[in-house]
Write an enzyme that holds these catalytic residues in place. Sequence first.
Site, PDB file in Angstrom:
ATOM      1  N   GLY A 182       0.773  -1.228   0.000  1.00 21.76           N
ATOM      2  CA  GLY A 182       0.000   0.000   0.000  1.00 21.76           C
ATOM      3  C   GLY A 182       0.807   1.283   0.000  1.00 21.76           C
ATOM      4  N   ASP A 183       2.089   1.218   0.404  1.00 20.56           N
ATOM      5  CA  ASP A 183       2.960   2.402   0.383  1.00 20.56           C
ATOM      6  C   ASP A 183       4.362   1.932  -0.015  1.00 20.56           C
ATOM      7  OD1 ASP A 183       3.765   5.030   0.647  1.00 20.56           O
ATOM      8  OD2 ASP A 183       4.018   4.934   2.812  1.00 20.56           O
ATOM      9  N   MET A 184       4.412   1.228  -1.149  1.00 17.57           N
ATOM     10  CA  MET A 184       5.591   0.443  -1.490  1.00 17.57           C
ATOM     11  C   MET A 184       6.625   1.250  -2.276  1.00 17.57           C
ATOM     12  SD  MET A 184       6.855  -2.663  -1.054  1.00 17.57           S
ATOM     13  CE  MET A 184       8.335  -1.772  -0.647  1.00 17.57           C
ATOM     14  N   TRP A 185       7.332   2.140  -1.568  1.00 23.07           N
ATOM     15  CA  TRP A 185       8.499   2.771  -2.169  1.00 23.07           C
ATOM     16  C   TRP A 185       9.742   2.183  -1.491  1.00 23.07           C
ATOM     17  CZ3 TRP A 185      11.630   6.903   0.113  1.00 23.07           C
ATOM     18  CH2 TRP A 185      11.275   7.196   1.436  1.00 23.07           C
ATOM     19  N   ASN A 188      10.457   1.998   2.222  1.00 27.12           N
ATOM     20  CA  ASN A 188       9.696   1.079   3.064  1.00 27.12           C
ATOM     21  C   ASN A 188      10.116  -0.379   2.837  1.00 27.12           C
ATOM     22  OD1 ASN A 188       8.327   3.040   4.413  1.00 27.12           O
ATOM     23  ND2 ASN A 188       6.513   2.969   3.113  1.00 27.12           N
TER      24      ASN A 188
END
Length: 272
Positions: A182-185, A188
């Site tokens: 969901g916040d896959m940069w 992370n």
Amino acid sequence: MTTELQESWYAEVAAVFGSEVAETKPVQGGDISEVLHVRLEDGQELAVKRGPYVGTEARMLQAMSVAGAPVPTVLHQGGRLLCLDWLEETGASPAGWKALGKGLRILHNVESGEYGWIEDYSLGSVPMLNGAQEDWPSFWAENRLMPMTEGIPRDLAARVYTLARTLGDRLPEKPQAALLHGDMWSGNALFSGKEAWLIDPACYHGHAEVDLAMLELFGTPDAAFWDGYGSEEPERSERTAVYQLWPALTHLRLFGESYRGMVERLLDSVGA
């Protein structure tokens, strides 16, 4: 001298782990929660997070762990306090990128019958609305793009609104509802030797390409990532900008006009 608030969570940690807090150091990041590297007097090391959403994060990490994905272990969660095992970061390597690809594929192989999540979440002041939707274009329009139109310049909001109304022609109606980070940069992903761990999730069920698009927004994954992840869906590149728009809008709302150019380029690329 510690503050009364510090003494409260220090005491909770000591009660749970049977050892007093000996040292704390802030960890870079912490847009959603305060993050600390904590060493106890008995030598145990913890990652301690404090904030309003740590309970939700703990439930996400536990769901990811059950799926078999590589995540830090939840050792304790209570109120605004979350304690995780401390993972030492050594930097990315090709082996680490391959491990990240494998881990993300494991996560994406977990399927749900609907798009969304059991509770809403937030990235800083930007809400993530996770109410279930029966089809994927509706979820991306109603839960991701449309809520952004109230917090950005009016000219951009009009373009986002126009794009949202056309998603039925741009996105698959019912792709596999994969479990997403969901916040896959890359920030992370925590790389440690030949291993890679998924941290700071913002989970929901949706099209797996969302995580891949996010990972490519601020950089290019090492080729070894794709060796670990495996095959991609046909014509994925045609949908990437649509999926990158939401994190770009999130950055615009959180950090201001310096991200306007990114949003405009993505809107231009999809003809909105």
